[in-house]
Write an enzyme that holds these catalytic residues in place. Structure first.
Site, PDB file in Angstrom:
ATOM      1  N   ASN A   1      -3.548  -1.435  13.505  1.00 49.99           N
ATOM      2  CA  ASN A   1      -3.305  -0.894  12.158  1.00 49.99           C
ATOM      3  C   ASN A   1      -2.582  -1.965  11.335  1.00 49.99           C
ATOM      4  OD1 ASN A   1      -3.461   1.335  10.278  1.00 49.99           O
ATOM      5  ND2 ASN A   1      -1.253   1.560  10.499  1.00 49.99           N
TER       6      ASN A   1
ATOM      7  N   GLN B   1       0.828  -1.210   0.000  1.00 52.18           N
ATOM      8  CA  GLN B   1       0.000   0.000   0.000  1.00 52.18           C
ATOM      9  C   GLN B   1       0.868   1.268   0.000  1.00 52.18           C
ATOM     10  OE1 GLN B   1      -0.736  -2.715   1.788  1.00 52.18           O
ATOM     11  NE2 GLN B   1      -2.901  -2.896   2.226  1.00 52.18           N
TER      12      GLN B   1
ATOM     13  N   ASP C   1      -7.110   1.133  12.060  1.00 51.77           N
ATOM     14  CA  ASP C   1      -8.336   0.425  11.662  1.00 51.77           C
ATOM     15  C   ASP C   1      -9.306   0.256  12.821  1.00 51.77           C
ATOM     16  OD1 ASP C   1      -6.110  -0.532   9.707  1.00 51.77           O
ATOM     17  OD2 ASP C   1      -8.048  -0.814   8.718  1.00 51.77           O
TER      18      ASP C   1
END
Ligand code: MRU
Length: 369
Positions: free
Chosen positions: A253, A203, A243
């Site tokens: 996370n 990502q 998250d």
């Protein structure tokens, strides 16, 4: 934010088609593809396959899923069915359940013939709120960056490090961890961002694409480089997204975040988490014990995707045939390793007192539930 000079949100409602449009993130940063989401199955697939990803964006997408469900059949039974179906798509990011709960609870108070229109309005509302929350996180984070910049000489950049993509495409706009970066850059503060690649899905490449499109200097680094950079005084501040953050401030996370927090603590580097309030799970205290960690397909680890010499997007295998891959997708950073939580209401300590101090309304709501 802008893609080739055009402003985009990461999802938007197309009035002509009466349907949601998303950016299919599986192909970024190499190809920018837009996809229309027409059925509940499409919604679930988009989340499971990570065409949309990032906690806030998953939540906003799910809200539009509930709007579609209410349009197809607004009965309580069908809303419950859609809730369960979408809730199963990804287990860790709490924004998914937060958005589904908010929609179902509100819709059930209404007569059935009002539900479809209200559900769509609610999805728009959740999206717009996300943009505003992230804008405010950016302004609050900007003040931290400004203070560090004041210690620099001769226009030296503030050197930030981030993990995964907590950028505008992981939210509806601005991003969480990236919002302070965009605000700092726009305010004329020189910054440079170390971008962790974030295996297995890389990502970091999405973050690099975003930062590059906005003209922010950055360098893509291996996941293992952060500790070395911190040890050599090359990182002023770490900012990551989350998250799910528990009521006492434990931060879940993307896998690898915990290692960055350990390295930051060992090297006296401030470690901040950009936290929108819908990502707080007020029902959970100890994140390590209580947060479900998504296990993803081993193929994400054994293979890697990229642009081939022929300019096509392809995958290659990095392991010998038959080697099993392990793929826990998230980890939990205990609150004592977090310097501060940057929220839309201000920056607080990662503790029950810190969070309840900024969000007494939400903390008390949960207590009375
Ligand atoms: O698996 P992903 O790509 O959905 O994970 C995303 C992250 O871990 C982000 O850091 C988090 O969702 C915050 S996004 C603003």
């Amino acid at each position: 934010m802008k893609v080739n000079g055009t402003h985009y949100r990461s999802l938007w409602w197309d009035e002509d088609q009466s349907a949601l449009q998303i950016i299919d993130q599986r192909w970024l940063p190499h190809d920018f593809r837009i996809q229309q989401v027409d059925t509940l199955r499409d919604f679930a697939d988009a989340i499971v396959e990570m065409r949309v990803r990032g906690a806030p964006l998953i939540g906003a997408t799910a809200a539009y899923g509930m709007a579609l469900a209410a349009r197809i059949d607004p009965s309580d039974a069908h809303l419950d069915e859609a809730f369960e179906y979408l809730d199963k798509t990804r287990p860790t990011a709490i924004n998914l359940r937060w958005a589904l709960n908010r929609c179902r609870t509100r819709l059930k108070t209404l007569p059935e013939d009002e539900r479809a229109a209200t559900a769509l309005k609610l999805a728009h509302e959740i999206s717009d709120e996300d943009v505003e929350i992230n804008r405010r996180i950016g302004l609050n984070g900007l003040e931290i960056i400004r203070k560090i910049a004041a210690t620099k000489q001769d226009g030296e950049p503030v050197r930030l490090l981030t993990h995964c993509n907590a950028g505008w495409i992981a939210t509806v706009d601005w991003g969480t961890a990236t919002s302070p970066m965009y605000h700092a850059h726009d305010a004329g503060i020189p910054i440079h961002v170390w971008v962790d690649e974030t295996r297995p899905r890389n990502q970091g490449a999405l973050t690099s694409w975003e930062l590059g499109s906005h003209g922010i200097p950055h360098t893509y680094i291996t996941d293992n480089a952060g500790g070395h950079l911190m040890q050599h005084g090359l990182v002023d501040m770490v900012i990551v997204g989350t998250d799910r953050t528990t009521r006492r401030g434990d931060v879940c996370n993307k896998i690898g975040t915990y290692l960055k927090a350990l390295a930051a603590r060992a090297n006296d580097v401030p470690f901040y988490v950009a936290l929108p309030s819908p990502t707080i799970d007020w029902t959970v205290d100890n994140g390590v014990v209580e947060i479900p960690i998504e296990e993803r397909n081993e193929r994400e680890v054994t293979h890697i995707q990229g642009l081939t010499a022929e300019d096509t997007i392809g995958q290659v295998q990095v392991t010998p045939p038959g080697t099993p891959g392990g793929n826990p997708a998230f980890d939990v950073t205990p609150n004592h390793l977090v310097t501060g939580l940057i929220t839309e209401r201000g920056v607080c300590e990662a503790s029950a007192e810190g969070l309840a101090g900024l969000f007494p309304d939400l903390a008390n709501l949960e207590k009375s539930a």
